[in-house]
Design a protein around this motif. Structure first.
Motif, PDB file in Angstrom:
ATOM      1  N   SER A   1       0.825  -1.216   0.000  1.00  0.00           N
ATOM      2  CA  SER A   1       0.000   0.000   0.000  1.00  0.00           C
ATOM      3  C   SER A   1       0.856   1.262   0.000  1.00  0.00           C
TER       4      SER A   1
ATOM      5  N   LYS B   1      -4.928  -2.166  -5.122  1.00  0.00           N
ATOM      6  CA  LYS B   1      -6.135  -1.500  -5.629  1.00  0.00           C
ATOM      7  C   LYS B   1      -7.341  -2.347  -5.252  1.00  0.00           C
TER       8      LYS B   1
ATOM      9  N   VAL C   1     -11.627  -2.887  -8.032  1.00  0.00           N
ATOM     10  CA  VAL C   1     -11.356  -2.581  -9.439  1.00  0.00           C
ATOM     11  C   VAL C   1     -12.421  -3.243 -10.324  1.00  0.00           C
TER      12      VAL C   1
ATOM     13  N   ALA D   1      -5.258  -0.839 -14.592  1.00  0.00           N
ATOM     14  CA  ALA D   1      -4.773  -1.051 -13.230  1.00  0.00           C
ATOM     15  C   ALA D   1      -3.517  -1.919 -13.256  1.00  0.00           C
TER      16      ALA D   1
END
Ligand code: ADP
Ligand code: MG
Length: 230
Positions: free
Chosen positions: A69, A75, A78, A86
């Protein structure tokens, strides 16, 4: 045995730091994990996402990135139409962070409902004198800031593990503070006991962290993993 295979393969690649790619280790010890797979292309990422649901979670997988992170390497939520972008973005972030980082790929993981749960940490390390130790506490930033943890020698019976849950100051959070449903304490205790067995069986595991282990009223899920081999 599946657990031995994971560790042997890591050793063959010369890896001493493992992350979510080692999740099969937890599966082998009956510790529940969300469905997930490590892929190395956007096309495969989408194919896996289509199997796992919409949206999904995507994480960079690299032995050089310990706190994913911190570099924007996780993520959550998504949608399928954003999986390609991504994927590229996660690789770019890893490269920007460390140009020569070893990148194993991107993990596509099932979304876990965390609202009804508490993020806890279960971890192990080795004391030179006493041997393997098991740690339990609140997950996320709390474990680092509050140092509110319980420690025991491994291996651990489930009854001892359950006592650890009551030892931390944040114990009321697990038993349904502020109108929440209590978490599945037996499942947390079982996870601690199983993890203590894993590190007892494999002395090569110097340190291991599941952070978070999401503890919910309906059970637990090990969402993240990192470990160090000697
Ligand atoms: P790291 O600890 O390396 O930053 P994590 O895999 O622990 O990466 O992810 C960071 C945070 O993202 C977790 O603490 C959790 O809140 C959230 N998260 C990670 N995976 C999932 C998931 N599958 N479903 C829901 N939330 C997740
Ligand atoms: Mg984590």
């Amino acid at each position: 045995e599946a657990a031995r295979d994971v560790l042997d393969q890591a050793r063959e690649r010369g890896a001493t730091r493992l992350g979510v790619e080692a999740m099969p280790l937890l599966d082998a010890y009956g510790i529940p994990t969300p469905a997930g797979e490590v892929v190395d292309s956007p096309v495969d990422a989408l194919a896996v996402a289509e199997r796992l649901g919409d949206p999904v979670v995507m994480k960079i997988v690299s032995p050089d990135i310990l706190h994913k992170s911190d570099i924007g390497g996780v993520k959550v939520g998504v949608p399928h139409e954003e999986v390609y972008d991504a994927f590229e973005d996660l690789i770019t972030r890893a490269r920007n962070y460390q140009p020569d980082a070893t990148i194993l790929g991107v993990q596509i993981q099932e979304m876990v409902e965390t609202e009804s749960g508490v993020e806890t940490i279960v971890g192990t390390n080795r004391d030179p004198q006493f041997g393997p130790l098991v740690l339990f506490g609140l997950g996320g930033v709390f474990v680092e800031v509050m140092e509110d943890t319980a420690l025991r020698l491994a291996p651990l019976a489930e009854s001892e593990a359950e006592a650890m849950l009551d030892e931390i100051q944040a114990a009321p959070l697990l038993s349904g503070a502020r109108g929440r449903d209590p978490v599945d304490r037996a499942a947390v205790a079982e996870t601690l006991a199983r993890l203590s067995q894993l590190v007892t069986d494999f002395p090569a595991i110097l340190e291991l962290d599941v952070n978070p282990l999401v503890a919910r009223p309906d059970g637990v899920l090990a969402v993240d993993l990192r470990l160090t081999l000697d």
